[in-house]
Design a protein around this motif. Structure first.
Motif, short mmCIF file in Angstrom:
data_model
loop_
_atom_site.label_atom_id
_atom_site.label_comp_id
_atom_site.label_asym_id
_atom_site.label_seq_id
_atom_site.Cartn_x
_atom_site.Cartn_y
_atom_site.Cartn_z
N LEU A 174 -9.09 4.06 35.39
CA LEU A 174 -9.04 5.33 36.12
C LEU A 174 -9.80 5.21 37.44
CD1 LEU A 174 -8.53 8.33 36.57
CD2 LEU A 174 -10.38 8.86 34.98
N LYS A 176 -11.17 4.13 31.21
CA LYS A 176 -12.09 4.73 32.19
C LYS A 176 -12.19 3.82 33.41
CE LYS A 176 -15.06 7.57 29.26
NZ LYS A 176 -16.43 7.80 28.78
N ASP A 177 -12.28 2.52 33.16
CA ASP A 177 -12.37 1.58 34.26
C ASP A 177 -11.08 1.58 35.09
OD1 ASP A 177 -14.13 -0.57 35.42
OD2 ASP A 177 -12.25 -1.68 35.15
N SER A 180 -13.13 2.61 27.12
CA SER A 180 -13.85 1.99 28.23
C SER A 180 -12.88 1.35 29.21
CB SER A 180 -14.82 0.92 27.72
OG SER A 180 -15.74 1.50 26.85
#
Lengths: 416, 369
Positions: free
Chosen positions: B358, B355-356, B352
């Motif tokens: 990214l 992803k953040d 998570s």
């Protein structure tokens, strides 16, 4: 590792780019695509079709059509990497397309292998020139993924074949000049052994084309009915009963021709999440939205760099990996999910239908309705997974109960 | 375009692969998991002898002076072999942090020892449940002394040298502490993946040298660099898991046929291959960005990290599923990869978080064009 052209590649790229800039209009941004002047045809193709034919002819006359074909058949004898470079350069321009893939991409390579020298000289240069359009008469109501189950009947009398039966999902049959056709010439042989392959003139008496209105509302597909259609034996490709082998040549080229799914992609959903309001803030600030964006970016980038790895293989003269199946599965599903999620973000506004091409709603709505077709055309998700498992990973073929049985003894749920 | 590793790099990859096959690295993983040792010293020595700890270290500091691309291919083989050695801690993290440093004294003193395998380094970063950031760092550096509590330090009980993140004024920088220094207390922790060793470490006014204290970006850069290398390791592990599943599916019969002839299994394998291919291609771009210290590194590293984490998780869990009950036994090797997949998912920040990161990097860089 680098992203640079070799000296030869750079020279070719410049030549391509010089010709394009003198003969076509450059795009201002990635969505600045060619648009036909009028969209009056049943499939919305009328002026687009003539524009695409004329652009192909212009390319042909300057030596930029069917690049990898031999010069004597209208090509350029170009290498695989040169073909990629041309495609990269041409994609920067607003040019029409979308009508020649079946002819040049599938029928052409099949003719190249199986037609007589005389036929190749007669049909291939006009195919490259682009004024003649070809379609593919393969699928039938009872034979889609299981293509070898076709029932359209071919009977030989003297040196003329008589064809009776029905084909379906034939893209562009309503404007095609020629077709490639698979038939069953022997119903007593096992299913893969009784097929025979032809090419024919679509104006032959006894052919009836009926459009199928698809989920998007357009009608690019057709049903094609054959009633005592005559084909001279000289237009047979491959031996009698050897049609499956010839069809596989066509299908291998089909998988190469079907590339990325067109429609919304990461850029569109990224922009939308930056612009749309979600509970009083931009949607992109929301954690759930960000997770989805990250997943789609990884797929988007993964496909992009997989393509680059394959281009590198071509540049070295190696055979590229079988990425076409991966590209189609991933991009078609990504398209569908992005379209669905984007419309969700637009909330109630997404329900109001829009046909205005500049309205972002039209783009997402069109993608949502087009995606199911892309997941099926040119090999369904399921067939492509079989191909990856069998041809890439070397896993066993499915057990087939019908492989050695005479075709007319195979149970069939279809009335056709 | 040449978006592929060079022939020399591929030869190197092959050599490393052969070493791990010859030494039966997967068996050694189990020995560490089941035994009392905290890493395989014999395998470590062989890796050092092959020069693998010296790859990115400049020749003037006793290294081989190759680049990160060479390290990427080695990392993939480390992952395939689930090697029970502190390689990633010492090479991807500690060595890279020191190579990045502008402090030449630190380089001169420690790089030759790391290259020769005389010292093993690691990175002490986490302090509590959740993500370490510049705001929540409690460890402090002041007047040459470092104090604080670090948890879940990879190979913390093996390393002689700690690269430690700590607050210095209003910045969070990187500092170097010798494990033998006064005020350093190491307590070994039981690890979820018992083939690797973790420890909690307490620093009380321990002597520390500065690696980088002028900006908090040094940590981000180090984590981005490590993310690419760990992503290669994850791709190696994912591919090994997929191949195990395939072999088992070809040899196992049920309902009178190979289970690998059922579409339920074939499509599972196809999905593993798709996930792996996307991850590998993203890793290649990560390798390019890492090797060229390109401005694209933050996006490239996060993309590689997220897709490789996903691929290893999917391949390792579906490998167990393909094996059926046998896959869930202690005896079969499937769980060694499943454990390693989980460990590698968490070791420099979870999915998570990446992803953040990214999406934030894409927002900052205005990618893609």
């Amino acid at each position: 590792m680098d992203f640079n052209d070799t000296a030869e590649e750079a020279k070719f790229r410049k030549e391509a780019s010089d010709w394009l800039s003198a003969n076509a209009e450059k795009k201002e941004h990635s969505r600045d695509v060619y648009r036909p002047a009028e969209m009056t045809g049943e499939g919305g193709e009328s002026s687009a079709l003539q524009d695409a034919k004329d652009w192909m002819t212009k390319k042909y006359e300057a030596g930029w059509a069917c690049l990898h074909w031999p010069k004597e058949y209208g090509g350029r004898d170009a290498t695989a990497i040169e073909r990629v470079i041309w495609a990269q350069e041409e994609s920067k321009y607003k040019v029409p397309g979308g009508f020649h893939e079946i002819g040049q991409g599938m029928a052409g390579p099949t003719m190249m292998l199986y037609a007589t020298e005389e036929q190749k000289k007669q049909y291939l240069p006009p195919m490259a020139k682009g004024q003649e359009i070809w379609c593919q008469l393969f699928s039938e109501p009872g034979a889609g993924s299981d293509l070898a189950g076709i029932k359209t009947k071919a009977e030989l009398d003297g040196d003329t074949w008589t064809i009776n039966g029905q084909k379906v999902w034939t893209s562009g049959a309503h404007y095609s000049d020629y077709a490639i056709l698979v038939t069953r010439s022997d119903f007593n042989a096992p299913k893969h052994k009784g097929l025979t392959y032809f090419f024919l003139d679509m104006k032959s008496p006894g052919i009836e084309v009926r459009p199928i209105r698809q989920i998007t509302g357009g009608a690019n597909f057709n049903e094609v009915y054959f009633t005592d259609v005559k084909i001279p034996d000289s237009q047979r490709l491959g031996e009698v009963g050897d049609g499956w082998k010839v069809a596989l040549t066509t299908l291998m080229n089909e998988r190469l021709a079907v590339g990325d799914a067109s429609g919304v992609d990461f850029q569109e959903i990224f922009e939308l999440t930056k612009e749309s309001d979600f509970n009083g803030e931009n949607a992109i600030s929301n954690g759930g939205v960000r997770e989805r964006l990250a997943d789609w970016y990884c797929e988007y980038a993964g496909l992009k760099y997989t393509k680059m790895r394959n281009i590198s293989a071509l540049s070295r003269g190696d055979t590229p990996g079988p990425d076409a199946s991966i590209t189609k599965i991933v991009s078609a599903n990504k398209l569908q999910d992005i379209a669905n999620f984007g419309m969700d973000l637009m909330d109630n506004a997404s329900i109001i239908k829009s046909d205005d091409k500049d309205d972002i709603r039209a783009l997402f709505q069109g993608s949502l309705l087009g995606a199911p077709l892309i997941r099926i055309a040119g090999g369904t998700d399921e067939i492509l997974r079989n191909i990856i498992a069998e041809q890439v990973l070397g896993m066993p073929q499915d057990v087939r109960v019908d492989k050695t049985v005479p075709f007319n003894e195979i149970p069939s749920g279809s009335k056709n | 375009m040449n978006f592929e590793f060079s022939d020399d790099q591929l030869v190197m990859k092959e050599e490393v692969r052969k070493l791990f096959e010859k030494e039966d690295s997967v068996k050694r993983n189990r020995n560490i998991l089941e035994g009392d040792e905290n890493f395989d010293k014999d395998l470590w020595n062989k890796v050092v002898e092959m020069g693998l700890t010296a790859i990115t270290i400049p020749e003037e500091h006793g290294g081989i002076g190759l680049g990160f691309l060479e390290l990427c291919v080695v990392a993939e083989e480390m992952g395939r072999a689930i090697a029970p050695i502190p390689y990633s801690s010492s090479v991807y993290l500690a060595t890279t942090a020191i190579i990045n440093s502008s402090n030449d004294d630190v380089k001169k003193e420690y790089l030759p020892k790391l290259a020769a395998g005389e010292m093993i380094g690691t990175f002490a970063h986490s302090e509590e449940l959740g993500t370490p950031t510049s705001d929540n760092a409690k460890t402090t550096f002041q007047n040459g002394k470092l104090s604080g509590e670090k948890i879940a330090v990879p190979d913390g009980d093996i390393a002689n040298l700690f690269v430690v993140s700590a607050k210095s004024g209003d910045k969070v920088g990187l500092f170097l502490v010798d494990a033998d220094s006064k005020g350093v207390e190491v307590s070994k922790a039981e690890c979820f993946d018992g083939s690797r060793s973790y420890a909690n470490i307490s620093f009380k006014d321990a002597d520390a040298e500065i690696i980088e204290d002028s900006s908090s970006e040094a940590i981000d850069k180090l984590l981005n660099q490590a993310a690419v290398l760990f992503a290669f390791e994850q791709v190696g592990g994912a591919e090994a898991s997929m191949n195990m599943a395939k072999e088992y599916a070809m040899g196992r019969y049920a309902f009178g046929r190979q289970i690998g002839s059922f579409q339920a299994i074939k499509h599972k394998l196809a999905d593993m291959y798709i996930s792996l291919t996307l991850a590998r291609s993203n890793c290649y771009f990560g390798a390019w960005a890492l090797g060229n210290d390109a401005p694209e590194l933050p996006v490239a590293a996060a993309t590689a990290r997220v897709s490789a984490t996903k691929a290893f998780y999917e391949c390792s869990k579906e490998n167990i599923q393909t094996h059926g009950g046998m896959g869930a036994t202690w005896e079969f090797d499937c769980h060694l990869f499943y454990r390693r997949a989980r460990l590698l998912s968490a070791n420099i920040g979870g999915q998570s978080l990446w992803k953040d990161k990214l999406v934030s990097s894409i927002e900052r860089s205005n990618l893609p064009q």
